[in-house]
Design a protein around this motif. Structure first.
Motif, PDB file in Angstrom:
ATOM      1  N   LEU A 137       0.833  -1.203   0.000  1.00 52.29           N
ATOM      2  CA  LEU A 137       0.000   0.000   0.000  1.00 52.29           C
ATOM      3  C   LEU A 137       0.870   1.257   0.000  1.00 52.29           C
ATOM      4  N   LYS A 138       1.959   1.233   0.747  1.00 48.99           N
ATOM      5  CA  LYS A 138       2.870   2.383   0.763  1.00 48.99           C
ATOM      6  C   LYS A 138       3.452   2.613  -0.623  1.00 48.99           C
ATOM      7  N   GLU A 139       3.811   1.549  -1.298  1.00 44.39           N
ATOM      8  CA  GLU A 139       4.356   1.668  -2.651  1.00 44.39           C
ATOM      9  C   GLU A 139       3.336   2.257  -3.626  1.00 44.39           C
ATOM     10  N   LEU A 140       2.048   2.080  -3.332  1.00 44.68           N
ATOM     11  CA  LEU A 140       0.977   2.586  -4.202  1.00 44.68           C
ATOM     12  C   LEU A 140       0.547   4.004  -3.824  1.00 44.68           C
ATOM     13  N   GLY A 141       1.237   4.619  -2.870  1.00 42.09           N
ATOM     14  CA  GLY A 141       0.938   6.004  -2.542  1.00 42.09           C
ATOM     15  C   GLY A 141       0.087   6.210  -1.306  1.00 42.09           C
ATOM     16  N   PHE A 142      -0.176   5.147  -0.563  1.00 44.32           N
ATOM     17  CA  PHE A 142      -0.923   5.285   0.687  1.00 44.32           C
ATOM     18  C   PHE A 142       0.071   5.657   1.792  1.00 44.32           C
ATOM     19  N   THR A 143      -0.162   6.787   2.415  1.00 48.93           N
ATOM     20  CA  THR A 143       0.803   7.301   3.387  1.00 48.93           C
ATOM     21  C   THR A 143       0.191   7.591   4.753  1.00 48.93           C
ATOM     22  N   GLN A 144      -1.128   7.481   4.879  1.00 47.00           N
ATOM     23  CA  GLN A 144      -1.815   7.814   6.127  1.00 47.00           C
ATOM     24  C   GLN A 144      -2.643   6.618   6.588  1.00 47.00           C
ATOM     25  N   LEU A 145      -2.588   6.345   7.882  1.00 47.07           N
ATOM     26  CA  LEU A 145      -3.275   5.183   8.458  1.00 47.07           C
ATOM     27  C   LEU A 145      -4.148   5.646   9.613  1.00 47.07           C
ATOM     28  N   ALA A 146      -5.458   5.533   9.437  1.00 48.32           N
ATOM     29  CA  ALA A 146      -6.424   5.927  10.465  1.00 48.32           C
ATOM     30  C   ALA A 146      -6.839   4.697  11.256  1.00 48.32           C
ATOM     31  N   LEU A 147      -6.773   4.792  12.588  1.00 45.59           N
ATOM     32  CA  LEU A 147      -6.999   3.646  13.460  1.00 45.59           C
ATOM     33  C   LEU A 147      -8.045   3.974  14.515  1.00 45.59           C
ATOM     34  N   GLU A 148      -9.106   3.198  14.516  1.00 43.90           N
ATOM     35  CA  GLU A 148     -10.153   3.382  15.524  1.00 43.90           C
ATOM     36  C   GLU A 148      -9.598   3.209  16.934  1.00 43.90           C
ATOM     37  N   ALA A 149      -8.651   2.298  17.100  1.00 46.24           N
ATOM     38  CA  ALA A 149      -8.159   1.928  18.426  1.00 46.24           C
ATOM     39  C   ALA A 149      -7.126   2.900  18.990  1.00 46.24           C
ATOM     40  N   LEU A 150      -6.657   3.845  18.189  1.00 43.93           N
ATOM     41  CA  LEU A 150      -5.544   4.711  18.604  1.00 43.93           C
ATOM     42  C   LEU A 150      -6.025   5.824  19.533  1.00 43.93           C
ATOM     43  N   ASN A 151      -5.374   5.934  20.675  1.00 45.64           N
ATOM     44  CA  ASN A 151      -5.690   6.959  21.668  1.00 45.64           C
ATOM     45  C   ASN A 151      -5.101   8.300  21.235  1.00 45.64           C
ATOM     46  N   ASP A 152      -5.952   9.316  21.069  1.00 48.50           N
ATOM     47  CA  ASP A 152      -5.445  10.607  20.593  1.00 48.50           C
ATOM     48  C   ASP A 152      -4.592  11.329  21.627  1.00 48.50           C
ATOM     49  N   GLU A 153      -4.571  10.829  22.877  1.00 53.32           N
ATOM     50  CA  GLU A 153      -3.730  11.450  23.892  1.00 53.32           C
ATOM     51  C   GLU A 153      -2.269  11.024  23.785  1.00 53.32           C
TER      52      GLU A 153
END
Length: 379
Positions: A137-153
């Motif tokens: 995916l990175k090779e295809l230009g995907f550079t951002q990963l959004a994660l439901e589980a990630l704590n914004d703090e």
């Protein structure tokens, strides 16, 4: 009399809540041997219909954290059957003709700017699959990963480059404290992905999640990958993907990994396809992705190969006798309060294997009733 009733009710609710918080407290905090054993053996406290469902869900989730993946799935099947989600007779889904390989997935990815995957929270293999896709995916230009589980703090996750569990000071994410999820984050950061936390617990959760993704996603910096739980990536109202699709005003690719309750996938015996990809007949997702099951001869499941993990006999690392059950963990010694790279709860035997990502020096930790052992090992 009324006051006595109120007091008794409050005491009951407090005890119930204390019981129900146990497994998730253990997940939020570093794993504790005594708490795990107590909770596993404490099923009699949860016999009432109101408590049994939560106990099965909590215990199943806990088992997935400590490497007992078959037990985790078994408990969720029991729970879902009791709740009526799994019918007595399931419809067989013949997957002959739906087999694909990695090249097919690459062709799909190329058509979209946003690709969404879902997971069942007690099935780390869904995280392992995304791990296996990140590099392409990175090779295809995907550079951002959004994660439901990630704590914004946890604002330092990208610079620190590993997830932590130092409750109550900081936790990167409850489900991210599960080792496979933690390794997924390490891999994403190593590849240079920008991480986007997007969970919200406001009343309109689905729309709130979509707004959080929309506000942080920068199209000029590349394409977007999303990992969500269960049905959040459904493209029908009122789910998150429906709202995000409207906000972005473009088509999204949604791939569901969680098998529907009312079907039984039937895999062909005589082909060597990597995956089975079927268009979703209910049109909630674009595709349903099925992973052909394999039987593992030991406690490391076959899907660890998706992450290119190696394994070693535990006896080669620690040859002293251990009486009874124990927990074995593997850490990166340079990570402060980092979550384990691998952990496993052995209930009966020491004839197990330990998984690790690459040759390096690791900290081995063993937790049992009799003792706690820590030592550095070279793998």
């Amino acid at each position: 009399m009324r006051n006595l009733f109120i007091i008794a009710f409050v005491v009951f609710v407090s005890k119930a809540n204390a019981q129900l918080s146990d497994p998730f407290d253990m997940i939020r905090n570093p794993i504790n041997y005594d708490s795990i054993v107590h909770f596993i053996n404490d099923s009699s406290s949860y016999n009432s219909p109101r408590l049994e469902d939560a106990y099965l869900q909590s215990l199943g989730t806990l088992y997935s954290f400590i490497g007992n993946y078959n037990k985790a799935e078994e408990l969720f099947i029991i729970r879902d059957t009791k709740k009526g989600y799994i019918p007595e007779h399931k419809e067989e889904l013949q997957l002959k003709g739906f087999g694909v390989n990695q090249d097919t997935l690459v062709k799909l990815y190329k058509q979209y700017n946003v690709v969404m995957f879902n997971e069942a929270h007690h099935m780390p293999q869904h995280r392992a699959f995304l791990y296996s896709q990140l590099e392409v995916l990175k090779e295809l230009g995907f550079t951002q990963l959004a994660l439901e589980a990630l704590n914004d703090e946890d604002t330092e996750i990208s610079t620190r480059a590993y997830p932590v569990n130092n409750n109550p000071e900081l936790i990167t994410g409850v489900y991210i404290s599960e080792p496979v999820y933690g390794n997924l984050l390490r891999h994403a950061i190593e590849l240079g992905f920008t991480l986007i936390p997007y969970e919200t617990f406001k009343l309109r959760r689905e729309k709130g999640q979509a707004k959080n993704i929309f506000s942080q996603y920068n199209k000029e910096q590349g394409k977007l990958v999303i990992l969500a739980g269960y049905g959040h990536i459904e493209e029908k109202f009122p789910m998150m993907a429906y709202h995000l699709k409207k906000m972005l005003n473009e088509e999204l690719l949604s791939i569901c990994q969680h098998t529907k309750f009312d079907i039984e996938p039937v895999f062909p015996n005589s082909d060597n396809k990597d995956f089975y990809l079927q268009k979703d007949p209910n049109e909630c997702y674009d595709y349903c992705l099925y992973h052909k099951p394999h039987v593992s001869d030991f406690n490391i499941p076959y899907w660890y190969t998706w992450m290119n993990f190696k394994h070693v006999d535990f006896a080669n690392l620690y040859d002293e006798a251990i009486n009874g059950s124990f927990i074995v963990q593997l850490f990166n010694p340079n990570e402060v309060n980092g979550i384990p790279i691998y952990q496993y709860f052995s209930e009966e035997s020491t004839e197990i294997k330990i998984a690790y990502p690459k040759s390096d020096t690791y900290k081995l930790k063993i937790l049992s009733k009799e003792k706690t052992v820590e030592k550095l090992v070279n793998l």
